[in-house]
Motif scaffolding. Structure first.
Motif, mmCIF file in Angstrom:
data_model
loop_
_atom_site.group_PDB
_atom_site.id
_atom_site.type_symbol
_atom_site.label_atom_id
_atom_site.label_comp_id
_atom_site.label_asym_id
_atom_site.label_seq_id
_atom_site.Cartn_x
_atom_site.Cartn_y
_atom_site.Cartn_z
ATOM 1 N N ASP A 32 -10.027 -1.933 -1.337
ATOM 2 C CA ASP A 32 -10.250 -2.591 -2.633
ATOM 3 C C ASP A 32 -9.247 -3.713 -2.847
ATOM 4 O O ASP A 32 -9.580 -4.770 -3.397
ATOM 5 C CB ASP A 32 -10.135 -1.570 -3.761
ATOM 6 C CG ASP A 32 -11.290 -0.581 -3.777
ATOM 7 O OD1 ASP A 32 -12.344 -0.913 -3.213
ATOM 8 O OD2 ASP A 32 -11.119 0.518 -4.335
ATOM 9 N N ALA A 33 -8.018 -3.502 -2.443
ATOM 10 C CA ALA A 33 -6.987 -4.528 -2.606
ATOM 11 C C ALA A 33 -7.301 -5.746 -1.753
ATOM 12 O O ALA A 33 -7.109 -6.893 -2.176
ATOM 13 C CB ALA A 33 -5.624 -3.954 -2.227
ATOM 14 N N SER A 61 -1.734 -1.088 -3.849
ATOM 15 C CA SER A 61 -2.896 -0.242 -3.562
ATOM 16 C C SER A 61 -2.450 1.170 -3.207
ATOM 17 O O SER A 61 -1.266 1.420 -2.964
ATOM 18 C CB SER A 61 -3.717 -0.835 -2.410
ATOM 19 O OG SER A 61 -2.976 -0.786 -1.201
ATOM 20 N N THR A 75 -3.425 -3.551 -9.493
ATOM 21 C CA THR A 75 -3.354 -2.266 -8.797
ATOM 22 C C THR A 75 -4.765 -1.840 -8.396
ATOM 23 O O THR A 75 -5.715 -2.022 -9.159
ATOM 24 C CB THR A 75 -2.724 -1.180 -9.686
ATOM 25 O OG1 THR A 75 -3.492 -1.040 -10.886
ATOM 26 C CG2 THR A 75 -1.286 -1.545 -10.051
ATOM 27 N N LYS A 76 -4.883 -1.257 -7.208
ATOM 28 C CA LYS A 76 -6.168 -0.803 -6.697
ATOM 29 C C LYS A 76 -6.022 0.596 -6.104
ATOM 30 O O LYS A 76 -4.939 0.997 -5.678
ATOM 31 C CB LYS A 76 -6.697 -1.772 -5.635
ATOM 32 C CG LYS A 76 -6.975 -3.179 -6.160
ATOM 33 C CD LYS A 76 -8.105 -3.173 -7.180
ATOM 34 C CE LYS A 76 -8.360 -4.560 -7.748
ATOM 35 N NZ LYS A 76 -9.452 -4.560 -8.750
ATOM 36 N N SER A 125 -7.459 1.737 -3.355
ATOM 37 C CA SER A 125 -7.412 1.795 -1.895
ATOM 38 C C SER A 125 -7.030 0.442 -1.322
ATOM 39 O O SER A 125 -7.117 -0.597 -2.001
ATOM 40 C CB SER A 125 -8.759 2.231 -1.315
ATOM 41 O OG SER A 125 -9.739 1.213 -1.531
ATOM 42 N N ASP A 143 0.837 -1.201 0.000
ATOM 43 C CA ASP A 143 0.000 0.000 0.000
ATOM 44 C C ASP A 143 0.872 1.251 0.000
ATOM 45 O O ASP A 143 1.672 1.464 0.913
ATOM 46 C CB ASP A 143 -0.918 0.011 1.222
ATOM 47 C CG ASP A 143 -1.863 1.202 1.204
ATOM 48 O OD1 ASP A 143 -2.763 1.228 0.352
ATOM 49 O OD2 ASP A 143 -1.673 2.108 2.041
#
Length: 285
Positions: free
Chosen positions: A265-266, A237, A259-260, A262, A205
């Motif tokens: 979401d990940a 993320s 890839t996300k 947030s 992240d």
């Protein structure tokens, strides 16, 4: 440089005959710059250790040279003093001054002596004490550098936690700049956590990373590749709009890495990939 043996003998005899007065006066002068940071008893003990080291230089078989084989005990005492004061946060000047202060003490003793040998003896004392002071300063600097290096490593480890979000899912929340040293710590901690937990998914992240340039992207990609070699699938993320634009402008390719936007979401992506079913109610995960 070998120091005059006769002068060393005279200095030794003078110090021995006034030992108590010398130690007391030495501690009083040294206390001026310490502003009460050491108790009187502790300061006297430290002064005595330097006094013993000085006497070892004057009376030992090392010809008054600190580097000589006969001055090993003096070196050990001064080295321990320097390392101790470095750990306690004293400055290198304060540490070296504890040694240099003996000159002022000896100067006051010499004022009552009208011997022609006084200038010679004081010069000899200065040569010996200067060498001791420089050795103390040098040892302090090395000890302080070692302490700072250890603290830096500890801060890197504390600033790069690897957390378990779910069974089989771990995350590395990155905050701040990602340089080579920190990237290495991130990689090592992530790989070790993957081994310890047997996780199949790792989320990197970057929400807290202020900017992503080519170097930062390379560090992230290396971490992802290393995790994949351990059998874990990685998800990146925290891709904010500004970072997305920068990545596109720089032509950085993340390839087939998921890839996300947030961390949430990940996590959903990782859980779904691992077979966890979601209803509309728990979609907010």
């Amino acid at each position: 440089m070998k120091v005059n043996a006769e002068a060393r003998q005279r200095l030794s005899a003078l110090l021995r005959s006034h030992e108590n007065d010398v130690l007391q006066r030495w501690a009083e002068i040294a206390a001026r710059s310490l502003r009460g940071r050491l108790t009187e008893a502790e300061l006297v003990r430290q002064v005595r250790e330097v006094y013993v080291a000085l006497m070892g230089m004057l009376e030992g078989a090392g010809d008054g040279e600190l580097a000589g084989a006969g001055s090993s005990e003096s070196r050990a005492a001064l080295g321990e003093l320097s390392r101790s004061w470095a750990r306690q946060g004293f400055t290198p000047t304060e540490t070296a001054n504890l040694v240099f202060t003996i000159k002022e003490v000896m100067l006051s003793l010499s004022e009552s002596d009208d011997s022609d040998q006084v200038p010679v003896d004081f010069l000899v004392l200065s040569l010996v004490v200067d060498e001791m002071g420089l050795y103390t300063f040098d040892t302090y600097t090395k000890a302080r550098e070692s302490i700072i290096a250890d603290q830096t490593e500890q801060l890197l480890e504390l600033s790069t936690p690897v957390v378990k979000l779910w069974d089989g899912v771990v995350a590395v929340p990155l905050v701040g700049t990602l340089d080579s040293a920190r990237a290495q710590v991130v990689m090592e901690k992530l790989l070790q956590t993957l081994v310890d937990t047997g996780s199949a998914y790792a989320i990197v992240d970057i929400t807290g990373v202020p900017a992503v340039d080519t170097q930062v992207a390379q560090h992230i990609l290396k971490t992802v590749v290393a995790a994949r070699l351990m059998g874990a699938e990685c998800i990146i993320s925290g891709i904010r709009p500004q970072i997305a634009q920068t990545v596109v402008a720089l032509g950085i390719e993340f390839g087939d890495i998921a890839t996300k936007a947030s961390l949430a979401d990940a996590l959903v992506h990782a859980l779904r990939a691992s077979g966890v079913e979601f209803s509309k109610r728990n979609r907010s995960l």
